[in-house]
Design an enzyme around this catalytic site. Structure first.
Site, mmCIF file in Angstrom:
data_model
loop_
_atom_site.group_PDB
_atom_site.id
_atom_site.type_symbol
_atom_site.label_atom_id
_atom_site.label_comp_id
_atom_site.label_asym_id
_atom_site.label_seq_id
_atom_site.Cartn_x
_atom_site.Cartn_y
_atom_site.Cartn_z
ATOM 1 N N ASN A 1 0.870 -1.366 0.115
ATOM 2 C CA ASN A 1 0.144 0.138 0.161
ATOM 3 C C ASN A 1 0.966 1.284 -0.111
ATOM 4 O O ASN A 1 0.384 2.266 -0.452
ATOM 5 C CB ASN A 1 -0.931 -0.092 1.311
ATOM 6 N N TYR B 1 4.031 10.266 -10.867
ATOM 7 C CA TYR B 1 2.922 9.444 -10.175
ATOM 8 C C TYR B 1 2.103 8.399 -11.129
ATOM 9 O O TYR B 1 1.706 7.281 -10.953
ATOM 10 C CB TYR B 1 2.037 10.517 -9.144
ATOM 11 N N LYS C 1 1.802 4.259 -11.102
ATOM 12 C CA LYS C 1 0.492 3.749 -10.737
ATOM 13 C C LYS C 1 0.036 2.712 -12.041
ATOM 14 O O LYS C 1 -0.791 2.073 -11.794
ATOM 15 C CB LYS C 1 -0.564 4.661 -10.231
HETATM 16 P P1 NAD Z 1 -0.746 8.480 3.457
HETATM 17 O O1 NAD Z 1 0.795 9.430 3.167
HETATM 18 O O2 NAD Z 1 -1.009 8.184 4.814
HETATM 19 O O3 NAD Z 1 0.111 6.928 3.174
HETATM 20 C C1 NAD Z 1 1.377 6.508 2.395
HETATM 21 C C2 NAD Z 1 2.075 5.595 3.484
HETATM 22 O O4 NAD Z 1 3.160 5.196 2.960
HETATM 23 C C3 NAD Z 1 2.603 6.249 4.736
HETATM 24 O O5 NAD Z 1 2.167 5.399 6.064
HETATM 25 C C4 NAD Z 1 3.957 6.277 4.921
HETATM 26 O O6 NAD Z 1 4.393 6.180 6.059
HETATM 27 C C5 NAD Z 1 4.324 5.296 3.987
HETATM 28 N N1 NAD Z 1 5.652 5.190 3.190
HETATM 29 C C6 NAD Z 1 6.125 6.316 2.586
HETATM 30 N N2 NAD Z 1 7.410 6.155 2.114
HETATM 31 C C7 NAD Z 1 7.616 4.755 2.749
HETATM 32 C C8 NAD Z 1 8.718 4.169 2.492
HETATM 33 N N3 NAD Z 1 9.973 4.179 1.838
HETATM 34 N N4 NAD Z 1 8.782 2.964 3.216
HETATM 35 C C9 NAD Z 1 7.624 2.578 3.917
HETATM 36 N N5 NAD Z 1 6.548 3.264 3.889
HETATM 37 C C10 NAD Z 1 6.661 4.264 3.322
HETATM 38 O O7 NAD Z 1 -1.580 8.623 2.047
HETATM 39 P P2 NAD Z 1 -2.667 7.649 1.591
HETATM 40 O O8 NAD Z 1 -3.662 8.326 0.896
HETATM 41 O O9 NAD Z 1 -3.354 6.652 2.782
HETATM 42 O O10 NAD Z 1 -1.741 6.835 0.510
HETATM 43 C C11 NAD Z 1 -1.788 5.117 0.719
HETATM 44 C C12 NAD Z 1 -1.722 4.857 -0.685
HETATM 45 O O11 NAD Z 1 -2.901 5.107 -1.461
HETATM 46 C C13 NAD Z 1 -0.618 5.521 -1.507
HETATM 47 O O12 NAD Z 1 -0.058 4.297 -2.369
HETATM 48 C C14 NAD Z 1 -1.357 6.378 -2.442
HETATM 49 O O13 NAD Z 1 -0.669 6.586 -3.682
HETATM 50 C C15 NAD Z 1 -2.686 5.681 -2.832
HETATM 51 N N6 NAD Z 1 -3.607 6.669 -3.171
HETATM 52 C C16 NAD Z 1 -3.994 7.603 -2.222
HETATM 53 C C17 NAD Z 1 -5.345 8.257 -2.762
HETATM 54 C C18 NAD Z 1 -5.797 9.416 -1.734
HETATM 55 O O14 NAD Z 1 -6.889 10.057 -2.511
HETATM 56 N N7 NAD Z 1 -5.477 9.545 -0.649
HETATM 57 C C19 NAD Z 1 -5.656 8.031 -3.913
HETATM 58 C C20 NAD Z 1 -5.271 7.157 -4.833
HETATM 59 C C21 NAD Z 1 -4.150 6.360 -4.343
#
Ligand code: NAD
Length: 252
Positions: free
Chosen positions: A92, A158, A162
């Site tokens: 994730n 990005y 993805k």
């Molecule tokens: P978030 O920032 O809360 O989550 C990202 C997580 O990745 C964090 O817990 C961070 O600590 C971890 N992380 C970052 N770099 C890391 C590393 N090098 N090693 C280990 N962990 C690491 O934001 P989110 O929105 O919950 O994002 C989670 C996933 O969902 C991501 O892949 C993001 O691209 C995807 N996403 C989010 C959205 C949205 O609208 N929030 C939409 C589409 C996709």
């Protein structure tokens, strides 16, 4: 529908914040033991573990930077050691790195964004796959609506990363199909997490939500249902798919 994960162990990368936290809580609520990975967000990971343990579940937090292969190997081994195996890998962690017009982006920006969103997933799967049991093993990758939409201007790295994930999932579904291990992606739309708090100005966020047919932004728990379905026996015939969780914002 059997969503009982009682004898399963899940590893959720970036499992202490946002969507990852929502997934960790949901998997634990359905009985899975959960390893909550974090790189820098230690307090968030420990808070998530505490919430799971207080609710009667089983969880531990494990630090690892998933862009570093040696740390990924160690993370997988610590997962196996903590709960005796690894059944469900949730790759994730990821996110936007630096958004800018392409002319301003550097080779380092490219490498960093691809390493975080794409190479890290490859490394997690590479080192997890030998531990995943036949029939039961599950891989779920967090992709994005950007994989299909191409994302907004300035987000080419990005969007590229993805998009690649969706095709990696299709390939792994074929490679691991004979072992009855399923491999899928979830593709969130606009989910209210710190990612948007950091990167999307409030007026832009409001405009994004106006494009969502159900009339609201998503919450991390909106990603829980698909995750639990794909993680358990009920999802055993779903593989190679990208499940869109976006309130109807995109209908591919
Ligand atoms: P978030 O920032 O809360 O989550 C990202 C997580 O990745 C964090 O817990 C961070 O600590 C971890 N992380 C970052 N770099 C890391 C590393 N090098 N090693 C280990 N962990 C690491 O934001 P989110 O929105 O919950 O994002 C989670 C996933 O969902 C991501 O892949 C993001 O691209 C995807 N996403 C989010 C959205 C949205 O609208 N929030 C939409 C589409 C996709």
């Amino acid at each position: 529908m059997n969503t009982d994960l009682a004898s399963r162990t899940a590893l959720v990368t970036g499992g202490g914040t946002g969507i990852g936290r929502g997934m960790s809580l949901a998997l634990a609520a359905n009985g899975a033991a959960v390893v909550v990975n974090y790189s820098r967000s230690r307090d968030d990971a420990e808070n998530t573990v505490e919430a799971i343990n207080q609710a009667g579940g089983r969880a531990v937090a494990v630090q690892a930077d998933i862009t570093e292969e040696s740390q990924v190997k160690h993370l997988i081994q610590q997962t196996v050691d903590a709960f005796g195996g690894l059944d469900i890998l949730i790759a994730n962690a990821g996110g936007r790195t630096r958004d800018a017009p392409t002319i301003d982006l550097t080779r380092e920006d490219w490498d960093h964004g691809i390493a975080l969103n794409c190479t890290s997933v490859f490394l997690c799967v590479k080192h997890a796959v030998e531990h995943l049991p036949d029939q039961i093993g599950r891989i779920i990758v967090t992709s994005s609506i950007s994989a299909r939409s191409g994302a907004g201007p300035g987000m080419v790295i990005y969007a590229a990363a993805k998009g690649v994930l969706n095709n990696m999932v299709r390939n792994w579904a074929k490679e691991l199909g004979p072992r009855r291990i399923t491999v899928n992606a979830i593709a969130p739309g606009v989910i209210r997490t710190r990612l948007h708090a950091q990167f999307t100005p409030p007026d832009e966020y409001k405009k994004l939500i106006e494009r969502v047919p159900v009339g609201r932004d998503g919450l991390p728990e909106d990603c829980a249902g698909a995750t639990v379905l794909l993680a358990g026996d009920a999802g055993s015939y779903i593989t190679g798919q990208t499940i869109e969780i976006n309130g109807g914002m995109a209908m591919p």
